[in-house]
Design a protein around this motif. Structure first.
Motif, short mmCIF file in Angstrom:
data_model
loop_
_atom_site.label_atom_id
_atom_site.label_comp_id
_atom_site.label_asym_id
_atom_site.label_seq_id
_atom_site.Cartn_x
_atom_site.Cartn_y
_atom_site.Cartn_z
N ALA A 126 1.00 -1.25 -0.10
CA ALA A 126 0.14 0.07 0.06
C ALA A 126 0.85 1.32 -0.01
CB ALA A 126 -0.96 -0.11 1.26
N PRO A 127 0.71 2.23 -1.00
CA PRO A 127 1.46 3.34 -0.96
C PRO A 127 1.23 4.50 0.14
CG PRO A 127 -0.53 3.55 -2.72
CD PRO A 127 -0.55 2.36 -1.76
N ASP A 128 2.19 5.13 0.53
CA ASP A 128 1.83 6.25 1.34
C ASP A 128 1.17 7.40 0.69
OD1 ASP A 128 3.15 5.37 3.61
OD2 ASP A 128 5.12 5.85 2.89
N LEU A 129 1.58 7.54 -0.62
CA LEU A 129 0.78 8.66 -1.28
C LEU A 129 0.49 7.98 -2.94
CD1 LEU A 129 -0.11 11.43 -1.76
CD2 LEU A 129 2.44 12.00 -2.70
N ALA A 130 -0.78 8.23 -3.09
CA ALA A 130 -1.19 7.82 -4.40
C ALA A 130 -1.59 9.08 -5.24
CB ALA A 130 -2.48 7.18 -4.51
N VAL A 131 -0.84 9.27 -6.46
CA VAL A 131 -0.91 10.41 -7.25
C VAL A 131 -2.15 10.32 -8.39
CG1 VAL A 131 0.00 12.34 -8.54
CG2 VAL A 131 1.30 11.23 -6.71
N LEU A 132 -3.36 10.58 -8.19
CA LEU A 132 -4.41 10.21 -9.11
C LEU A 132 -4.59 11.19 -10.34
CD1 LEU A 132 -7.10 9.26 -6.29
CD2 LEU A 132 -5.19 7.96 -7.28
N SER A 133 -3.69 11.01 -11.05
CA SER A 133 -3.55 11.82 -12.65
C SER A 133 -4.22 11.23 -13.60
CB SER A 133 -1.91 11.75 -12.91
OG SER A 133 -1.91 12.63 -14.02
#
Length: 261
Positions: free
Chosen positions: A46-53
């Protein structure tokens, strides 16, 4: 090479980020030397941050998936608006989803952030300078964020954000975070709206206790500029008289324009 996602990846690399980065794109096995997987569910952890581009019509499903795989937070660049949407509109659905899951989101309608202290530059704005400094710049406007990022070598930022519509993360919360950073010597705010007045006042009280000055430029002082702010980030600009009174009470230095800031 000219996509938002590619600019983002290159910015992370240029900024010197030391953590693990995995690209999510079913078209590629690797991007700029980084591994790529087909979906968020294929990530090794699981990522600390997901950049939803992604675009608006895919955003709701993508944020739901990010929460389900255990991502800790997200950045959203898109304006989160599409033709033919139903009520409540997408932006409100995203806000409800994020708050229910206690899922911090930077954006939408923003350009992400540059955390120079941690070498975490999460934006499609090309970083011209990656050296950390002592100014925290918090901007609702992506254009102002870009202008300041281009001048980072001149001013020296420890943190620069473009929080836009504040899906789940208000200006006051960014201020509170910055005031706890030992490198912060001043807060510079470009404000379209105060969405959490009580938290904002608490942050100003904290800055006063710590002796960290706050400088602010606020749009929406007239009816016309308030309408422009609402169009830009969905912000209600609020009563400028009340904002001015709070600034006077807590010693915030107000400026009339960006040059003054």
């Amino acid at each position: 090479k000219r996509s938002v996602g590619n600019f983002l990846v290159r910015g992370l690399i240029k900024g010197g980020f030391q953590g693990d980065v995995t690209v999510v794109n079913p078209k590629y096995d690797s991007v700029e030397g980084l591994p790529s997987v087909a979906s968020l569910r294929d990530l090794p952890q699981a990522p600390d941050l997901a950049v939803l581009s992604v675009s608006s019509h895919r955003m709701e499903a993508m944020m739901k998936e990010a929460i389900e795989v255990g991502a800790k937070s997200a950045v959203v660049f898109d304006f989160c608006l599409f033709e033919g949407d139903s009520e409540p509109v997408l932006l409100q659905r995203l806000k409800d989803m994020a708050r229910e899951a206690n899922f911090p989101v930077c954006g939408g309608s923003g350009m992400g952030y540059h955390n120079f202290d941690t070498k975490t530059l999460v934006s499609f704005q090309d970083p011209v300078c990656t050296k950390p400094g002592h100014i925290t710049g918090l901007c609702h406007s992506g254009s102002v964020f870009g202008m300041l990022a281009d001048a980072a070598g001149r001013y020296g930022f420890n943190l620069l954000t473009s929080q836009g519509q504040e899906i789940n993360g208000s200006l006051a919360e960014y201020m509170d975070y910055a005031l706890d950073q030992p490198t912060t010597r001043v807060l510079a705010l470009f404000v379209e709206a105060i969405r959490e007045p009580e938290r904002f006042i608490a942050a100003l009280e904290k800055s006063k206790r710590k002796g960290i000055p706050v400088v602010a430029t606020k749009v929406g002082r007239t009816a016309v500029s308030a309408r422009l702010a609402a169009t830009h980030s969905g912000a209600m600009a609020g009563d400028d008289t009340a904002f001015d009174a709070v600034c006077r009470r807590y010693g915030v230095l107000r400026t009339d324009d960006l040059d003054g800031l």
